[in-house]
Scaffold this motif. Sequence first.
Motif, mmCIF file in Angstrom:
data_model
loop_
_atom_site.group_PDB
_atom_site.id
_atom_site.type_symbol
_atom_site.label_atom_id
_atom_site.label_comp_id
_atom_site.label_asym_id
_atom_site.label_seq_id
_atom_site.Cartn_x
_atom_site.Cartn_y
_atom_site.Cartn_z
ATOM 1 N N ASP A 17 0.826 -1.209 0.000
ATOM 2 C CA ASP A 17 0.000 0.000 0.000
ATOM 3 C C ASP A 17 0.859 1.258 0.000
ATOM 4 O O ASP A 17 0.546 2.237 -0.692
ATOM 5 C CB ASP A 17 -0.936 0.003 1.206
ATOM 6 C CG ASP A 17 -2.117 -0.944 1.044
ATOM 7 O OD1 ASP A 17 -2.293 -1.491 -0.059
ATOM 8 O OD2 ASP A 17 -2.852 -1.142 2.032
ATOM 9 N N VAL A 18 1.933 1.254 0.773
ATOM 10 C CA VAL A 18 2.839 2.402 0.810
ATOM 11 C C VAL A 18 3.419 2.656 -0.574
ATOM 12 O O VAL A 18 3.450 3.788 -1.070
ATOM 13 C CB VAL A 18 3.969 2.176 1.843
ATOM 14 C CG1 VAL A 18 5.109 3.175 1.649
ATOM 15 C CG2 VAL A 18 3.412 2.286 3.259
ATOM 16 N N ALA A 19 3.899 1.592 -1.221
ATOM 17 C CA ALA A 19 4.478 1.740 -2.557
ATOM 18 C C ALA A 19 3.441 2.238 -3.563
ATOM 19 O O ALA A 19 3.724 3.110 -4.383
ATOM 20 C CB ALA A 19 5.066 0.409 -3.013
ATOM 21 N N MET A 20 2.230 1.697 -3.490
ATOM 22 C CA MET A 20 1.190 2.086 -4.435
ATOM 23 C C MET A 20 0.792 3.548 -4.244
ATOM 24 O O MET A 20 0.624 4.293 -5.225
ATOM 25 C CB MET A 20 -0.029 1.182 -4.266
ATOM 26 C CG MET A 20 -1.137 1.449 -5.273
ATOM 27 S SD MET A 20 -2.455 0.222 -5.125
ATOM 28 C CE MET A 20 -3.595 0.829 -6.373
ATOM 29 N N VAL A 21 0.641 3.975 -2.990
ATOM 30 C CA VAL A 21 0.256 5.361 -2.727
ATOM 31 C C VAL A 21 1.381 6.314 -3.120
ATOM 32 O O VAL A 21 1.131 7.420 -3.610
ATOM 33 C CB VAL A 21 -0.142 5.542 -1.246
ATOM 34 C CG1 VAL A 21 -0.326 7.017 -0.902
ATOM 35 C CG2 VAL A 21 -1.434 4.780 -0.965
ATOM 36 N N ASP A 22 2.621 5.889 -2.963
ATOM 37 C CA ASP A 22 3.725 6.735 -3.421
ATOM 38 C C ASP A 22 3.666 6.905 -4.936
ATOM 39 O O ASP A 22 3.946 7.987 -5.462
ATOM 40 C CB ASP A 22 5.063 6.132 -3.001
ATOM 41 C CG ASP A 22 6.207 7.134 -3.090
ATOM 42 O OD1 ASP A 22 6.046 8.271 -2.590
ATOM 43 O OD2 ASP A 22 7.259 6.795 -3.658
ATOM 44 N N GLY A 82 5.279 10.380 -5.949
ATOM 45 C CA GLY A 82 6.421 10.540 -5.058
ATOM 46 C C GLY A 82 6.278 11.649 -4.037
ATOM 47 O O GLY A 82 7.272 12.227 -3.607
ATOM 48 N N ARG A 83 5.042 11.914 -3.590
ATOM 49 C CA ARG A 83 4.825 12.968 -2.586
ATOM 50 C C ARG A 83 4.482 12.410 -1.211
ATOM 51 O O ARG A 83 4.057 13.150 -0.322
ATOM 52 C CB ARG A 83 3.715 13.912 -3.052
ATOM 53 C CG ARG A 83 4.146 14.832 -4.201
ATOM 54 C CD ARG A 83 3.086 15.882 -4.487
ATOM 55 N NE ARG A 83 1.974 15.362 -5.274
ATOM 56 C CZ ARG A 83 0.711 15.738 -5.121
ATOM 57 N NH1 ARG A 83 0.365 16.593 -4.174
ATOM 58 N NH2 ARG A 83 -0.226 15.242 -5.914
ATOM 59 N N LEU A 84 4.669 11.127 -0.997
ATOM 60 C CA LEU A 84 4.292 10.507 0.266
ATOM 61 C C LEU A 84 5.353 10.717 1.340
ATOM 62 O O LEU A 84 6.537 10.462 1.126
ATOM 63 C CB LEU A 84 4.078 8.998 0.064
ATOM 64 C CG LEU A 84 3.854 8.167 1.333
ATOM 65 C CD1 LEU A 84 2.564 8.576 2.032
ATOM 66 C CD2 LEU A 84 3.842 6.670 1.002
ATOM 67 N N GLN A 95 9.886 7.051 -4.755
ATOM 68 C CA GLN A 95 10.999 7.642 -4.014
ATOM 69 C C GLN A 95 11.981 6.551 -3.591
ATOM 70 O O GLN A 95 11.577 5.509 -3.092
ATOM 71 C CB GLN A 95 10.478 8.401 -2.795
ATOM 72 C CG GLN A 95 9.527 9.530 -3.160
ATOM 73 C CD GLN A 95 8.969 10.237 -1.939
ATOM 74 O OE1 GLN A 95 9.541 11.191 -1.443
ATOM 75 N NE2 GLN A 95 7.830 9.755 -1.463
ATOM 76 N N ARG A 96 13.245 6.829 -3.784
ATOM 77 C CA ARG A 96 14.284 5.853 -3.469
ATOM 78 C C ARG A 96 15.245 6.412 -2.438
ATOM 79 O O ARG A 96 15.572 7.596 -2.473
ATOM 80 C CB ARG A 96 15.053 5.478 -4.743
ATOM 81 C CG ARG A 96 14.177 4.864 -5.832
ATOM 82 C CD ARG A 96 13.558 3.539 -5.364
ATOM 83 N NE ARG A 96 12.677 2.968 -6.382
ATOM 84 C CZ ARG A 96 13.095 2.134 -7.327
ATOM 85 N NH1 ARG A 96 14.372 1.802 -7.393
ATOM 86 N NH2 ARG A 96 12.246 1.635 -8.207
ATOM 87 N N PRO A 97 15.705 5.570 -1.518
ATOM 88 C CA PRO A 97 15.419 4.145 -1.450
ATOM 89 C C PRO A 97 14.005 3.834 -0.948
ATOM 90 O O PRO A 97 13.459 2.792 -1.253
ATOM 91 C CB PRO A 97 16.468 3.618 -0.479
ATOM 92 C CG PRO A 97 16.762 4.781 0.411
ATOM 93 C CD PRO A 97 16.680 5.993 -0.488
ATOM 94 N N THR A 98 13.419 4.765 -0.168
ATOM 95 C CA THR A 98 12.051 4.608 0.309
ATOM 96 C C THR A 98 11.436 6.002 0.416
ATOM 97 O O THR A 98 12.148 7.003 0.429
ATOM 98 C CB THR A 98 11.985 3.958 1.713
ATOM 99 O OG1 THR A 98 12.475 4.885 2.694
ATOM 100 C CG2 THR A 98 12.782 2.664 1.770
ATOM 101 N N PRO A 99 10.106 6.098 0.510
ATOM 102 C CA PRO A 99 9.517 7.380 0.907
ATOM 103 C C PRO A 99 10.099 7.800 2.258
ATOM 104 O O PRO A 99 10.412 6.933 3.093
ATOM 105 C CB PRO A 99 8.021 7.057 1.026
ATOM 106 C CG PRO A 99 7.824 5.871 0.141
ATOM 107 C CD PRO A 99 9.081 5.068 0.265
#
Length: 363
Positions: free
Chosen positions: A90-95, A100-102, A165-169
Amino acid sequence: MDFGIFILMQQRNKHKTSHQILRDAVEQTRLADELGFGAAWYAEHHFSNYGMCSSPLTMIAHCAAVTRNIRLGTGIVVAPLYTPARLIADVAMVDQLSDGRLNLGIGSGYQHFEFERFGVSLESAKGRTFEMLDMLEAGLTQPKFSYEGEYYRQPMSAISQRAVQRPTPPMWITSVDPAFLSRAVKSGHHVFVSGGDGGLEKLAGTRALIDQVAAAEGKDPAGVQVGLLRAAYASNDKDEVERYLECARYQRRIAVSLKRRTAQIADDYQVEEGIVEGEPSLDEMRALLPVGSVDTVIERVVNEIRTLKPVHYCFQTQMGDFDHKAMLRQLETWGKVIIPAVQQEIANDPPHRPAARPELAAA
């Protein structure tokens, strides 16, 4: 240094429906975006009127479609209440949906009332949150991963959704527990703290603790990215300020009753308001919080920034049943008057972020 809004979405009474509360939150977010705010944050709560947003990630997905630039944050994801693999996806999908604003705010939660109804022990929340952080970091950065912990186990799995966003939000850890601060500093995550009802003395203590933890981890305290949440309201109308303070006191009373397990529930999910032992008076709140005239709020916000040295200053919008139109006017005041004045003051005399004193590092 940027500024944000924190939206709790309370339903003090049922004269306003949950649907209208959600629509008001969306309108506040759209206006904040237009005014150039850096972020909007959405709280997560369940089973009571303390907060009507059960899924901040869903809220972000919706608001991403009606905004352009503002970052959108979970304030917070109550990590122990989630299934890890589902949360990672879910985090990846919402990002992706937000381009990339998460901002991913993560916390362990504090309300027994919520945990009991999810069948999760609050006593295990800290351990579960640490393991969830492990899994989020692995699942968002590795093509596939597995995990064996005390609370969670994951067979070798690939999460098909990948964050933009890399490596993570950016992850924002919302706790002043030294163990969580240590984890945030060690992993390079942001720290998100609340000043609560305290003033500059409390913020100075929080800054000292962050510096101490950073030094113990061998990190430069100046490099720790800190966000600050405050109840704040600026108006030259004293009655309006008084109304905001009364709503802030209401919020505190409900939060404390849920935390102490003294909450009385009426009409299915409405928490009854009651006086809390040891609570500050409205005069005490007025003296410690950034509330009052526009000039007073500018001065106090500048002093708070110089004391805590945050990279993000977030103030809380709608509380209790505070008037929505008045809150929209408040966002205009911050966006057009307060924030430019504060930024100018900080630019003229920026806060210094010295390394932790030796006695703090050794404490």
